[in-house]
Design a protein around this motif. Structure first.
Motif, PDB file in Angstrom:
ATOM      1  N   ALA A 169       0.845  -1.199   0.000  1.00  0.00           N
ATOM      2  CA  ALA A 169       0.000   0.000   0.000  1.00  0.00           C
ATOM      3  C   ALA A 169       0.882   1.251   0.000  1.00  0.00           C
ATOM      4  O   ALA A 169       1.976   1.260   0.533  1.00  0.00           O
ATOM      5  N   GLN A 170       0.369   2.273  -0.650  1.00  0.00           N
ATOM      6  CA  GLN A 170       1.149   3.503  -0.706  1.00  0.00           C
ATOM      7  C   GLN A 170       0.832   4.385   0.488  1.00  0.00           C
ATOM      8  O   GLN A 170      -0.246   4.301   1.079  1.00  0.00           O
ATOM      9  N   SER A 171       1.779   5.247   0.810  1.00  0.00           N
ATOM     10  CA  SER A 171       1.526   6.282   1.814  1.00  0.00           C
ATOM     11  C   SER A 171       2.391   7.486   1.489  1.00  0.00           C
ATOM     12  O   SER A 171       3.418   7.367   0.804  1.00  0.00           O
ATOM     13  N   VAL A 172       1.944   8.631   1.969  1.00  0.00           N
ATOM     14  CA  VAL A 172       2.657   9.872   1.726  1.00  0.00           C
ATOM     15  C   VAL A 172       2.856  10.583   3.052  1.00  0.00           C
ATOM     16  O   VAL A 172       1.914  10.706   3.845  1.00  0.00           O
ATOM     17  N   THR A 173       4.055  11.048   3.271  1.00  0.00           N
ATOM     18  CA  THR A 173       4.383  11.787   4.484  1.00  0.00           C
ATOM     19  C   THR A 173       4.826  13.194   4.112  1.00  0.00           C
ATOM     20  O   THR A 173       5.686  13.371   3.250  1.00  0.00           O
ATOM     21  N   GLN A 174       4.234  14.158   4.748  1.00  0.00           N
ATOM     22  CA  GLN A 174       4.686  15.544   4.616  1.00  0.00           C
ATOM     23  C   GLN A 174       5.178  15.954   5.993  1.00  0.00           C
ATOM     24  O   GLN A 174       4.409  16.044   6.946  1.00  0.00           O
ATOM     25  N   LEU A 175       6.461  16.163   6.083  1.00  0.00           N
ATOM     26  CA  LEU A 175       7.121  16.287   7.368  1.00  0.00           C
ATOM     27  C   LEU A 175       6.750  17.552   8.126  1.00  0.00           C
ATOM     28  O   LEU A 175       6.866  17.603   9.355  1.00  0.00           O
ATOM     29  N   ASP A 176       6.343  18.571   7.421  1.00  0.00           N
ATOM     30  CA  ASP A 176       6.018  19.841   8.065  1.00  0.00           C
ATOM     31  C   ASP A 176       4.542  20.138   7.902  1.00  0.00           C
ATOM     32  O   ASP A 176       4.056  20.239   6.792  1.00  0.00           O
ATOM     33  N   SER A 177       3.847  20.275   9.008  1.00  0.00           N
ATOM     34  CA  SER A 177       2.420  20.584   8.902  1.00  0.00           C
ATOM     35  C   SER A 177       2.203  22.071   8.626  1.00  0.00           C
ATOM     36  O   SER A 177       1.220  22.443   7.989  1.00  0.00           O
ATOM     37  N   GLN A 178       3.119  22.903   9.125  1.00  0.00           N
ATOM     38  CA  GLN A 178       3.010  24.347   8.900  1.00  0.00           C
ATOM     39  C   GLN A 178       4.391  24.905   8.570  1.00  0.00           C
ATOM     40  O   GLN A 178       5.380  24.570   9.232  1.00  0.00           O
ATOM     41  N   VAL A 179       4.435  25.762   7.575  1.00  0.00           N
ATOM     42  CA  VAL A 179       5.699  26.404   7.194  1.00  0.00           C
ATOM     43  C   VAL A 179       5.451  27.896   7.039  1.00  0.00           C
ATOM     44  O   VAL A 179       4.762  28.320   6.100  1.00  0.00           O
ATOM     45  N   PRO A 180       5.950  28.701   7.970  1.00  0.00           N
ATOM     46  CA  PRO A 180       5.895  30.158   7.802  1.00  0.00           C
ATOM     47  C   PRO A 180       7.167  30.628   7.106  1.00  0.00           C
ATOM     48  O   PRO A 180       8.258  30.144   7.407  1.00  0.00           O
ATOM     49  N   VAL A 181       7.011  31.559   6.180  1.00  0.00           N
ATOM     50  CA  VAL A 181       8.176  32.058   5.451  1.00  0.00           C
ATOM     51  C   VAL A 181       7.920  33.510   5.074  1.00  0.00           C
ATOM     52  O   VAL A 181       6.771  33.900   4.795  1.00  0.00           O
ATOM     53  N   PHE A 182       8.978  34.307   5.090  1.00  0.00           N
ATOM     54  CA  PHE A 182       8.822  35.702   4.723  1.00  0.00           C
ATOM     55  C   PHE A 182       8.697  35.847   3.213  1.00  0.00           C
ATOM     56  O   PHE A 182       9.256  35.062   2.432  1.00  0.00           O
ATOM     57  N   GLU A 183       7.979  36.882   2.826  1.00  0.00           N
ATOM     58  CA  GLU A 183       7.792  37.170   1.402  1.00  0.00           C
ATOM     59  C   GLU A 183       9.144  37.343   0.727  1.00  0.00           C
ATOM     60  O   GLU A 183      10.069  37.910   1.287  1.00  0.00           O
ATOM     61  N   GLU A 184       9.282  36.810  -0.463  1.00  0.00           N
ATOM     62  CA  GLU A 184      10.456  36.849  -1.326  1.00  0.00           C
ATOM     63  C   GLU A 184      11.565  35.907  -0.861  1.00  0.00           C
ATOM     64  O   GLU A 184      12.610  35.827  -1.502  1.00  0.00           O
ATOM     65  N   ALA A 185      11.345  35.183   0.211  1.00  0.00           N
ATOM     66  CA  ALA A 185      12.304  34.171   0.646  1.00  0.00           C
ATOM     67  C   ALA A 185      12.038  32.864  -0.091  1.00  0.00           C
ATOM     68  O   ALA A 185      10.931  32.645  -0.587  1.00  0.00           O
ATOM     69  N   PRO A 186      13.041  31.988  -0.164  1.00  0.00           N
ATOM     70  CA  PRO A 186      12.814  30.678  -0.776  1.00  0.00           C
ATOM     71  C   PRO A 186      12.087  29.743   0.188  1.00  0.00           C
ATOM     72  O   PRO A 186      12.120  29.946   1.410  1.00  0.00           O
ATOM     73  N   VAL A 187      11.455  28.726  -0.370  1.00  0.00           N
ATOM     74  CA  VAL A 187      10.748  27.762   0.471  1.00  0.00           C
ATOM     75  C   VAL A 187      10.914  26.357  -0.112  1.00  0.00           C
ATOM     76  O   VAL A 187      11.035  26.180  -1.327  1.00  0.00           O
TER      77      VAL A 187
END
Lengths: 113, 115
Positions: free
Chosen positions: B1-19
């Protein structure tokens, strides 16, 4: 370009009532998929139809049933509604059973009170 | 069976910064990989998908993702984010060449862009 149409967009029902959600796929698409997204949750696959036959089944409760009609639109029927059925219900369509070409509709938000 | 993990539930980042939004998957068969975006009170929009070939995939709105088979990852990146990128991002997977049609979604990452 034409997109997937879902109706109604919003629906409010009481516990133990029934609800019918409709999905109109993109013209010429023959496959329809239904997903349920609870509050703050990821979308969960419910069921899919290809050429009017059920093609795959996920975590769809027995209280729910669905079908695809001759014009390829699909209806999701939900009976004995529970509070936990409150969710956003997405329909997606594709041409052929090609998972990577699914196009999603805007969703129907069902609220059970 | 497949599964997907997204390690970060929330990511705050400043405008024009990379993510970078991280995604890992598990599957016993070859898969297709997707990133979807969901703006508040809206439906799902496909950002990009990996089917085969080049491991670097470019999508809409300046996003790109890189498929890494050895690490079973499919991280999403954008070099400079805008306020309008604030949304929920879902990584997803589906089997290649099986009778199963469904797309399996990860739990989502909420991206908040700070002015």
């Amino acid at each position: 370009a034409a997109g997937v149409i879902q109706s109604p967009r919003h629906l409010i029902k009481e516990k133990r009532e029934t609800a019918t959600l409709k999905c109109y796929p993109i013209p010429r698409h023959d496959t329809v998929y239904w997903y349920q997204q609870g509050p703050g949750q990821d979308p969960q696959f419910l069921i899919s139809f290809y050429e009017k036959m059920q093609s795959d089944k996920g975590s769809i409760p027995d209280r729910f049933s669905a079908q695809q009609f001759s014009d390829y639109h699909s209806e999701l029927n939900m009976s004995s509604l529970e509070l936990g059925d409150s969710a956003l219900y997405f329909c997606a369509s594709s041409l052929g059973r090609i998972s990577y070409e699914q196009y999603f509709g805007p969703g129907t938000r069902l609220t059970v009170t | 069976a497949q599964s997907v993990t997204q390690l970060d539930s929330q990511v705050p980042v400043f405008e024009e910064a990379p993510v970078e939004l991280r995604c890992n998957y598990s599957s016993s068969v070859s898969v297709y990989l997707f990133w979807y975006v969901q703006y508040p009170n809206q439906g799902l929009q496909l950002l990009l998908k990996y089917l085969s070939g080049s491991t670097l995939v470019k999508g809409i709105n300046g996003f790109e993702a890189e498929f890494n088979k050895s690490q079973t990852s499919f991280h999403l990146r954008k070099p400079s984010v805008h306020i309008s990128d604030t949304a929920e991002y879902f990584c997803a997977v589906s089997d290649q060449g099986t009778s199963y049609d469904k797309v399996i979604f990860g739990p989502g990452t909420s991206l908040s862009v700070i002015p």
